[in-house]
Write a protein that holds these residues in place. Sequence first.
Motif, short mmCIF file in Angstrom:
data_model
loop_
_atom_site.label_atom_id
_atom_site.label_comp_id
_atom_site.label_asym_id
_atom_site.label_seq_id
_atom_site.Cartn_x
_atom_site.Cartn_y
_atom_site.Cartn_z
N PHE A 170 0.83 -1.20 0.00
CA PHE A 170 0.00 0.00 0.00
C PHE A 170 0.87 1.26 0.00
N PRO A 171 0.27 2.40 -0.34
CA PRO A 171 1.06 3.65 -0.39
C PRO A 171 1.66 4.00 0.96
N SER A 172 2.80 4.65 0.90
CA SER A 172 3.46 5.17 2.09
C SER A 172 3.40 6.69 2.05
N ILE A 173 2.87 7.29 3.10
CA ILE A 173 2.70 8.74 3.15
C ILE A 173 3.54 9.31 4.28
N SER A 174 4.31 10.36 3.98
CA SER A 174 5.14 10.99 4.99
C SER A 174 4.89 12.49 4.99
N LEU A 175 4.88 13.05 6.17
CA LEU A 175 4.76 14.50 6.33
C LEU A 175 6.13 15.09 6.62
N THR A 176 6.39 16.24 6.01
CA THR A 176 7.63 16.96 6.31
C THR A 176 7.28 18.42 6.54
N GLY A 177 8.04 19.05 7.35
CA GLY A 177 7.81 20.46 7.62
C GLY A 177 9.03 21.07 8.29
N SER A 178 9.11 22.37 8.21
CA SER A 178 10.20 23.07 8.87
C SER A 178 9.75 24.47 9.23
N ALA A 179 10.34 25.00 10.28
CA ALA A 179 10.08 26.37 10.71
C ALA A 179 11.37 26.94 11.25
N GLY A 180 11.62 28.22 10.98
CA GLY A 180 12.86 28.82 11.45
C GLY A 180 12.93 30.29 11.07
N SER A 181 14.14 30.76 10.94
CA SER A 181 14.35 32.16 10.59
C SER A 181 15.59 32.28 9.75
N ALA A 182 15.66 33.37 9.01
CA ALA A 182 16.81 33.63 8.14
C ALA A 182 17.14 35.11 8.19
N SER A 183 18.42 35.41 8.17
CA SER A 183 18.85 36.81 8.24
C SER A 183 20.25 36.94 7.67
N SER A 184 20.54 38.15 7.21
CA SER A 184 21.90 38.41 6.72
C SER A 184 22.83 38.83 7.84
N GLN A 185 22.25 39.07 9.03
CA GLN A 185 23.05 39.44 10.19
C GLN A 185 22.77 38.44 11.31
N LEU A 186 23.85 37.89 11.89
CA LEU A 186 23.66 36.89 12.94
C LEU A 186 22.89 37.45 14.12
#
Length: 455
Positions: A299-315
Amino acid sequence: MSKLILPSLLALAIGVSGCTLAPRYERPGLPVAQDWSVAAPAASDARLSWRSLFTDTALQKTIELALQNNRDLRVATLNVQKARAQYGIERAGLFPSLDASGSGTKTHTDAGGDNNAYTANLGLSWELDLFGRVQSLKNAAKEDFFASQENRNAAQISLIAAVADAWIGLAADQDALKLAQQTYTSLNDAYGIAQKQASFGAISDLDLNQIETEMQQARANAAADATFVDQDKAALTLLVGADVPADLLPSGLSDAMVAESIPVGLPSDVLLNRPDVLAAEHDLKAYNADIGAARAAFFPSISLTGSAGSASSQLGDLFKSGNGKWSYGANISVPIFSGGANLNALRSAKVSRDIAVAQYERAIQSAFSDVNSALAVRARIDERLQAQSASSQAAQRSLDLSQARYQAGADSYLTLLTAQRTLYASQSSLISLKALKARNLVALYAALADDDSLN
């Protein structure tokens, strides 16, 4: 609309969790007779404890020492811990996995100068177990864990029985050594007297040679029995896993070593509770669960993926408001063609289950045979002991009469030697039967013991 996809999939995953495609488990029928081949003592409500059966204090302490130090039992215990960890690994597959990551890069171009990029992410991945593949694998690992526990209990019962049997065997060989030494001492004294008589012509050289033959044979028997005692001590030390203190070694057979009898229930009550049979049944359940995992592979295999975060040019600005980012998605994999791999995996799982059924039934039949064999010995051991005891008493009387007749000149020394040889053989057989009775109770314990018998 897309915002409803993830909540819907989560609700569906929760709703079907716990469902598997494994066939319903049914315990195979008892492949043995409904009663023992030999009459057995009635069952009792009392717990079958080794401490209540092996009543000698030194024997109990020797068993306790073995339970602390035996390496085979230690390995069996570690295998339980290993199986528990493996179950934890398979169970973890039912839950989402979270990973944190971070990165920072710096690039330079002649036109734009230096450019910095910093990111921090929390990633999620989760296989939706819609068809019970992970659940089946978890169930199989759980049954493997239970089987390892029962194998460990079976190892402990075997160890207790082996130590008790070796300890009783040592006691019997010590009695045999005492008998051989006494016989040698008696014949050696007789040979010294015979030498003096032969020097005066009171007995013939033939009689003297016959006495020497018996004396040397008794000496050889004593040496052989001394060897057996040393070997018994070495075997007991190996079983215990440590040196056995001298005060815990037996000094000979005693009626107080073990209990007089042991209660026996019906086969259906006894056999299904033996640890080795329980372990075989847990193995069978594990293979039954493997069928569910093999079926789910179609039978089919279903997977969930997700990500959350932040991005910046200055640390320093990485976690400031306005720099957040997120993403989620669902992956589906549908088996179309695998060259028959999935079909053959299912066939293999079914055959493995059928093999486990046969092994389970074989374990029950072996247990039934163990109990029947021990009961067969028990049924007539008292009669054999009574007969052998009477035989030894008769042999002693024959020796006393032969000595009187020899001293009176009515019998030759050959007749006296024959009476001595008969008494020695009869007393040796009596020692062996006494040991057999005690060892028979050990065999019954090993055949009847369940998890409640370990204390």
